[in-house]
Scaffold this motif. Structure first.
Motif, short mmCIF file in Angstrom:
data_model
loop_
_atom_site.label_atom_id
_atom_site.label_comp_id
_atom_site.label_asym_id
_atom_site.label_seq_id
_atom_site.Cartn_x
_atom_site.Cartn_y
_atom_site.Cartn_z
N ALA A 1 0.84 -1.20 0.00
CA ALA A 1 0.00 0.00 0.00
C ALA A 1 0.87 1.25 0.00
N LEU A 2 1.89 1.27 0.82
CA LEU A 2 2.78 2.44 0.86
C LEU A 2 3.47 2.65 -0.48
N ILE A 3 3.89 1.58 -1.12
CA ILE A 3 4.54 1.70 -2.43
C ILE A 3 3.56 2.27 -3.45
N ILE A 4 2.34 1.78 -3.44
CA ILE A 4 1.31 2.28 -4.37
C ILE A 4 1.06 3.76 -4.14
N LEU A 5 0.95 4.16 -2.87
CA LEU A 5 0.69 5.57 -2.55
C LEU A 5 1.88 6.45 -2.92
N LEU A 6 3.08 5.98 -2.67
CA LEU A 6 4.27 6.76 -3.03
C LEU A 6 4.40 6.90 -4.54
N ASP A 7 4.15 5.81 -5.27
CA ASP A 7 4.22 5.87 -6.73
C ASP A 7 3.18 6.83 -7.29
N ASP B 1 -10.39 16.33 0.26
CA ASP B 1 -10.10 16.92 -1.04
C ASP B 1 -10.60 18.36 -1.00
N THR B 2 -9.74 19.30 -1.34
CA THR B 2 -10.13 20.72 -1.28
C THR B 2 -11.16 21.08 -2.35
N ARG B 3 -11.23 20.31 -3.42
CA ARG B 3 -12.20 20.60 -4.49
C ARG B 3 -13.55 19.93 -4.23
N ASP B 4 -13.52 18.82 -3.49
CA ASP B 4 -14.75 18.08 -3.19
C ASP B 4 -14.64 17.57 -1.76
N ARG B 5 -15.23 18.30 -0.83
CA ARG B 5 -15.08 18.00 0.60
C ARG B 5 -15.65 16.62 0.98
N ARG B 6 -16.43 16.02 0.12
CA ARG B 6 -16.97 14.69 0.42
C ARG B 6 -15.93 13.60 0.19
N ARG B 7 -14.92 13.92 -0.58
CA ARG B 7 -13.92 12.93 -0.98
C ARG B 7 -12.72 12.96 -0.03
N VAL B 8 -12.22 11.76 0.28
CA VAL B 8 -11.05 11.62 1.14
C VAL B 8 -9.86 11.21 0.27
N LEU B 9 -8.75 11.86 0.48
CA LEU B 9 -7.50 11.51 -0.20
C LEU B 9 -6.52 10.95 0.83
N LEU B 10 -5.61 10.14 0.35
CA LEU B 10 -4.59 9.53 1.22
C LEU B 10 -3.24 10.13 0.88
N GLU B 11 -2.51 10.49 1.92
CA GLU B 11 -1.16 11.04 1.74
C GLU B 11 -0.19 10.25 2.60
N VAL B 12 0.99 10.03 2.08
CA VAL B 12 2.04 9.34 2.83
C VAL B 12 2.75 10.38 3.70
N ASP B 13 2.92 10.04 4.97
CA ASP B 13 3.62 10.91 5.90
C ASP B 13 5.12 10.84 5.65
#
Length: 175
Positions: free
Chosen positions: A68-74, A116-128
């Motif tokens: 999962a981390l590799i997918i998110l980083l890529d 998501d700043t454009r669509d507050r209903r949507r959640v995005l994932l970010e790697v720390d």
């Protein structure tokens, strides 16, 4: 009527069972050209998988967490947004499995959910950044050795390697 061969008579090669030559229908077929590279690629894949499992085990992660981390980083490197749905799809997980995975990685401080700043209903994932630092501490030396090895190849050879690896990636995706 066929005559039996005597014990002292010379043996004709096509008649010999023990001549060292197997009949054509019992021989192992020769491997197709390039199978040595397929075997080598399989060994590289195995060793990378074992290294990933070592990293995961050393850091209290499941191998799926690492994938999962590799997918998110890529995705981040390619400028693509990552959503829980896309992550689950890439990993072949159902919604509940994806949520459990994200919860686990978030508890470990490796990723975060952001609106998501454009669509507050949507959640995005970010790697720390912690996950990036952790990954570099383990995989950095391997990456450095790989880049140093690639530097020994001419540009045309690197292009051939890239074409081959891209082709294998695509072939696996078709499977």
């Amino acid at each position: 009527m066929t005559r039996q061969q005597g014990p002292d008579e010379p043996v004709e090669p096509d008649e010999a069972a023990g001549s060292g030559e197997e009949p054509a229908d019992r021989r192992e077929p020769a491997e197709p050209a390039g199978m040595d590279l397929v075997h080598l690629l399989r060994e590289v894949t195995l060793r990378l998988d074992l290294a990933g499992a070592r990293f995961a085990g050393d850091n209290g992660l499941h191998p799926t967490d690492l994938r999962a981390l590799i997918i998110l980083l890529d995705a981040a490197r390619n400028g693509a947004e990552s959503t829980p749905g896309r992550l689950g799809e890439r990993l072949g997980l159902n919604s509940a499995g994806t949520t459990a995975l994200i919860d686990r990685l978030e508890r470990l401080g490796l990723i975060r959910r952001v609106r998501d700043t454009r669509d507050r209903r949507r959640v995005l994932l970010e790697v720390d950044e912690r996950a990036v630092t952790l990954g570099r501490s383990f995989f950095g030396p391997l990456i450095d050795r790989t880049i140093a090895l690639l530097a020994t190849f001419e540009a045309g050879e690197q292009a051939a390697i890239r074409r081959f690896l891209s082709g294998v990636r695509d072939a696996v995706g078709e499977g």
